[in-house]
Write a protein that holds these residues in place. Structure first.
Motif, short mmCIF file in Angstrom:
data_model
loop_
_atom_site.label_atom_id
_atom_site.label_comp_id
_atom_site.label_asym_id
_atom_site.label_seq_id
_atom_site.Cartn_x
_atom_site.Cartn_y
_atom_site.Cartn_z
N LEU A 186 37.48 33.15 50.25
CA LEU A 186 36.77 34.36 49.84
C LEU A 186 35.37 34.34 50.43
O LEU A 186 34.70 33.31 50.44
N TRP B 47 45.23 38.22 51.25
CA TRP B 47 46.36 37.67 50.52
C TRP B 47 47.65 38.14 51.18
O TRP B 47 47.69 39.16 51.85
N LEU C 56 41.98 40.86 48.98
CA LEU C 56 41.80 40.36 47.63
C LEU C 56 40.34 40.54 47.27
O LEU C 56 39.45 39.99 47.95
N GLU D 241 37.36 39.98 44.52
CA GLU D 241 37.00 39.22 43.34
C GLU D 241 35.65 39.74 42.85
O GLU D 241 34.67 39.75 43.59
N SER E 231 32.82 39.36 39.77
CA SER E 231 32.43 38.47 38.68
C SER E 231 31.05 38.84 38.16
O SER E 231 30.18 39.28 38.90
N ASP F 24 37.36 38.61 37.73
CA ASP F 24 38.59 39.39 37.90
C ASP F 24 38.95 39.40 39.37
O ASP F 24 38.09 39.62 40.22
N ARG F 25 40.24 39.20 39.65
CA ARG F 25 40.74 39.27 41.03
C ARG F 25 41.73 40.41 41.13
O ARG F 25 42.60 40.56 40.27
N TRP F 26 41.57 41.20 42.19
CA TRP F 26 42.40 42.37 42.39
C TRP F 26 43.01 42.35 43.79
O TRP F 26 42.32 42.55 44.78
#
Length: 102
Positions: free
Chosen positions: A30, A48, A61, A63, A65, A71-73
């Motif tokens: 990331l 991803w 992906l 992330e 925070s 939270d990861r989407w």
């Protein structure tokens, strides 16, 4: 993970515990997007792919925070392309000074 050949991993895969078997989830490193480092919400982005079916789903992906809340989407490839295009259009609407800070 040892049961997968190198060809089974995309070149950007970190080969972590998630890609150890069937229906493997491959994740890239990331990348942080912080400009100053003191933003309230930290945003990181990566790649991803899930090895599932003849055309594996893949995309970005995100992330997000804030403190210890993370939270990861996973966003599929079509949505990722649309998000990239639309976000550039929206940032340009903010004006030249705002675009550099964003």
């Amino acid at each position: 993970m040892s049961n997968l050949s190198n060809a089974a991993h995309p070149p950007w895969c970190l080969r972590g515990p998630d890609c150890a078997g069937r229906n493997d989830l491959h994740l890239s490193r990331l990348i942080g997007t912080a400009v100053r480092g003191d933003e309230v919400i930290q945003v990181r982005i990566g790649l991803w792919r899930m090895d599932l079916g003849p055309t594996p789903p893949s995309g970005l992906l995100l992330e997000l925070s804030a403190g210890s809340d993370v939270d990861r989407w996973p966003i599929d490839l079509a949505q990722s392309r649309s998000l990239a295009h639309l976000s550039q259009r929206l940032v340009r609407r903010l004006g030249p000074g705002s675009a550099r800070a964003a």
